[in-house]
Design a protein around this motif. Structure first.
Motif, mmCIF file in Angstrom:
data_model
loop_
_atom_site.group_PDB
_atom_site.id
_atom_site.type_symbol
_atom_site.label_atom_id
_atom_site.label_comp_id
_atom_site.label_asym_id
_atom_site.label_seq_id
_atom_site.Cartn_x
_atom_site.Cartn_y
_atom_site.Cartn_z
ATOM 1 N N GLU A 60 0.858 -0.698 0.243
ATOM 2 C CA GLU A 60 0.198 -0.099 0.142
ATOM 3 C C GLU A 60 1.331 1.209 0.096
ATOM 4 O O GLU A 60 2.225 1.490 0.606
ATOM 5 N N MET A 61 0.349 2.329 -0.792
ATOM 6 C CA MET A 61 1.592 3.578 -0.620
ATOM 7 C C MET A 61 0.474 4.026 -0.349
ATOM 8 O O MET A 61 -0.324 4.878 -2.019
ATOM 9 N N SER A 62 0.622 5.371 -0.297
ATOM 10 C CA SER A 62 -0.121 6.570 -0.291
ATOM 11 C C SER A 62 0.685 8.207 -0.598
ATOM 12 O O SER A 62 1.568 8.121 0.450
ATOM 13 N N PHE A 63 0.472 9.129 -0.690
ATOM 14 C CA PHE A 63 1.154 10.575 -1.275
ATOM 15 C C PHE A 63 0.739 11.652 -1.405
ATOM 16 O O PHE A 63 -0.096 11.490 -2.362
ATOM 17 N N ASN A 64 1.404 12.593 -1.286
ATOM 18 C CA ASN A 64 0.899 13.812 -1.768
ATOM 19 C C ASN A 64 2.071 14.363 -2.763
ATOM 20 O O ASN A 64 3.135 14.021 -2.239
ATOM 21 N N VAL A 65 1.485 14.910 -3.976
ATOM 22 C CA VAL A 65 3.117 15.081 -5.215
ATOM 23 C C VAL A 65 2.615 16.813 -4.631
ATOM 24 O O VAL A 65 1.601 17.491 -5.032
ATOM 25 N N ASN A 66 4.006 17.533 -4.375
ATOM 26 C CA ASN A 66 2.982 19.496 -4.172
ATOM 27 C C ASN A 66 3.851 20.727 -5.486
ATOM 28 O O ASN A 66 4.056 19.170 -6.426
ATOM 29 N N SER A 67 4.053 21.389 -6.044
ATOM 30 C CA SER A 67 4.379 22.119 -7.102
ATOM 31 C C SER A 67 5.472 21.840 -7.869
ATOM 32 O O SER A 67 5.247 22.414 -8.514
ATOM 33 N N HIS A 68 5.957 21.149 -6.947
ATOM 34 C CA HIS A 68 7.447 21.337 -7.040
ATOM 35 C C HIS A 68 8.451 19.694 -7.253
ATOM 36 O O HIS A 68 9.408 19.571 -7.549
ATOM 37 N N GLN A 69 6.569 18.977 -7.390
ATOM 38 C CA GLN A 69 6.545 17.414 -7.783
ATOM 39 C C GLN A 69 7.650 17.227 -6.548
ATOM 40 O O GLN A 69 8.241 15.537 -6.736
ATOM 41 N N GLU A 70 7.624 17.405 -6.099
ATOM 42 C CA GLU A 70 7.968 17.057 -4.249
ATOM 43 C C GLU A 70 6.563 15.486 -4.042
ATOM 44 O O GLU A 70 6.164 15.889 -3.487
ATOM 45 N N VAL A 71 7.892 14.816 -3.331
ATOM 46 C CA VAL A 71 6.285 13.233 -2.955
ATOM 47 C C VAL A 71 6.862 12.937 -1.253
ATOM 48 O O VAL A 71 8.322 13.024 -0.806
ATOM 49 N N ASN A 72 5.658 13.614 -0.986
ATOM 50 C CA ASN A 72 6.128 13.182 0.642
ATOM 51 C C ASN A 72 4.362 12.099 0.725
ATOM 52 O O ASN A 72 3.551 12.147 0.599
ATOM 53 N N GLY A 73 4.470 10.574 1.828
ATOM 54 C CA GLY A 73 4.182 9.870 1.945
ATOM 55 C C GLY A 73 4.306 8.639 3.127
ATOM 56 O O GLY A 73 5.666 8.821 3.932
ATOM 57 N N LYS A 74 3.287 7.872 3.077
ATOM 58 C CA LYS A 74 3.329 5.941 3.492
ATOM 59 C C LYS A 74 3.699 5.409 2.873
ATOM 60 O O LYS A 74 3.117 5.477 1.550
ATOM 61 N N LEU A 75 4.885 4.079 2.573
ATOM 62 C CA LEU A 75 4.420 2.685 2.066
ATOM 63 C C LEU A 75 4.824 1.882 3.280
ATOM 64 O O LEU A 75 5.117 1.529 4.242
ATOM 65 N N SER A 76 3.672 0.747 2.496
ATOM 66 C CA SER A 76 3.738 -0.632 3.802
ATOM 67 C C SER A 76 3.861 -1.771 2.344
ATOM 68 O O SER A 76 3.036 -1.812 1.490
ATOM 69 N N TYR A 77 4.840 -2.614 2.967
ATOM 70 C CA TYR A 77 4.876 -4.047 2.696
ATOM 71 C C TYR A 77 4.166 -4.794 3.751
ATOM 72 O O TYR A 77 5.156 -5.096 4.309
ATOM 73 N N ASN A 78 3.213 -5.970 2.997
ATOM 74 C CA ASN A 78 2.839 -6.513 4.325
ATOM 75 C C ASN A 78 3.182 -8.114 3.166
ATOM 76 O O ASN A 78 1.718 -8.501 3.102
ATOM 77 N N LEU A 79 4.008 -8.751 2.775
ATOM 78 C CA LEU A 79 4.373 -9.995 1.403
ATOM 79 C C LEU A 79 4.129 -11.540 2.558
ATOM 80 O O LEU A 79 4.442 -11.342 4.190
ATOM 81 N N VAL A 80 3.194 -12.499 2.284
ATOM 82 C CA VAL A 80 3.116 -13.977 2.716
ATOM 83 C C VAL A 80 4.533 -13.962 2.893
ATOM 84 O O VAL A 80 5.746 -14.273 2.215
ATOM 85 N N GLY A 81 5.126 -14.679 3.809
ATOM 86 C CA GLY A 81 5.823 -15.428 4.187
ATOM 87 C C GLY A 81 7.478 -14.586 4.757
ATOM 88 O O GLY A 81 8.591 -14.665 5.239
ATOM 89 N N LYS A 82 6.911 -12.849 4.826
ATOM 90 C CA LYS A 82 8.446 -12.065 5.479
ATOM 91 C C LYS A 82 7.473 -11.151 6.474
ATOM 92 O O LYS A 82 5.986 -10.874 6.409
ATOM 93 N N ASP A 83 7.944 -10.318 6.789
ATOM 94 C CA ASP A 83 7.925 -9.854 8.151
ATOM 95 C C ASP A 83 7.044 -8.115 7.480
ATOM 96 O O ASP A 83 8.015 -7.944 6.090
ATOM 97 N N LYS A 84 6.498 -7.815 8.484
ATOM 98 C CA LYS A 84 5.352 -6.575 7.836
ATOM 99 C C LYS A 84 5.966 -5.533 8.274
ATOM 100 O O LYS A 84 7.560 -5.092 8.852
ATOM 101 N N ASN A 85 6.887 -4.324 6.889
ATOM 102 C CA ASN A 85 7.721 -2.714 7.115
ATOM 103 C C ASN A 85 6.795 -1.746 6.955
ATOM 104 O O ASN A 85 5.986 -2.267 5.601
ATOM 105 N N GLU A 86 6.719 -0.862 7.270
ATOM 106 C CA GLU A 86 5.840 0.440 6.925
ATOM 107 C C GLU A 86 6.438 1.487 7.870
ATOM 108 O O GLU A 86 7.670 1.306 8.556
ATOM 109 N N GLY A 87 6.499 2.422 5.978
ATOM 110 C CA GLY A 87 7.179 3.876 6.761
ATOM 111 C C GLY A 87 6.488 5.135 5.914
ATOM 112 O O GLY A 87 5.860 4.899 5.452
ATOM 113 N N THR A 88 8.224 5.866 5.445
ATOM 114 C CA THR A 88 7.416 7.510 5.194
ATOM 115 C C THR A 88 8.211 7.316 3.757
ATOM 116 O O THR A 88 9.314 6.444 3.220
ATOM 117 N N LEU A 89 7.558 7.392 2.734
ATOM 118 C CA LEU A 89 7.602 7.725 1.683
ATOM 119 C C LEU A 89 8.413 9.382 0.974
ATOM 120 O O LEU A 89 7.943 10.249 1.402
#
Length: 162
Positions: A60-89
């Motif tokens: 899952e990925m959520s973000f916002n793009v400003n007028s300077h094309q800068e991205v700020n958001g969140k990203l998370s990976y919850n893959l079967v057989g692997k530890d879940k990780n989530e953080g900032t983008l």
């Protein structure tokens, strides 16, 4: 042999020198600049949310793009057989490609990994390539050689209210 080469060079130069270059006068073409276009946003302001789901695995990925094309958001990976990780983008849109630093926690350890997503037809396709580790960050070795696999395509979804 040297005499023959010298003779050929001298003859060639004299032939080129004797040719007359025909000159013609060309009127300059007037080019009228068009007024600058208003900046167009590809997506409306606010968070944009995308997800990939397959056999119980979720990205899952959520973000916002400003007028300077800068991205700020969140990203998370919850893959079967692997530890879940989530953080900032945090990164930038470079043309149709999102290049960002993904700072995440997994197994109690904070890590930074560069991620890339190709924006195509309203989706984002995750990119892969050779990586190097420097200054506690995993980065792509050569961004021009990234591969984007359509099986990892995040599609637009409604953003969750948090």
């Amino acid at each position: 042999m040297k005499k023959v080469l010298t003779l050929i060079a001298v003859l060639s130069l004299s032939v080129f020198a004797s040719c007359k270059k025909e000159t013609t006068t060309i009127e300059p073409v007037q080019i009228t600049p068009s007024p600058p276009k208003e900046a167009e946003l590809a997506e409306p302001a606010g968070d944009q949310c995308y997800a990939w789901r397959f056999n119980g695995s979720i990205i899952e990925m959520s973000f916002n793009v400003n007028s300077h094309q800068e991205v700020n958001g969140k990203l998370s990976y919850n893959l079967v057989g692997k530890d879940k990780n989530e953080g900032t983008l945090i990164g930038n849109m470079k043309g149709d490609t999102l290049i960002a630093d993904y700072t995440f926690n997994s197994e109690g350890v904070s890590s930074v990994r560069e991620v890339a997503f190709l924006q195509k037809d309203g989706t984002f396709i995750e990119g892969y390539g050779d990586v190097v580790t420097a200054n506690n960050k995993v980065s792509f070795k050569d961004k021009s050689k990234l591969k984007f696999d359509a099986k990892n395509t995040l599609v637009k979804v409604d953003c969750k209210v948090e």
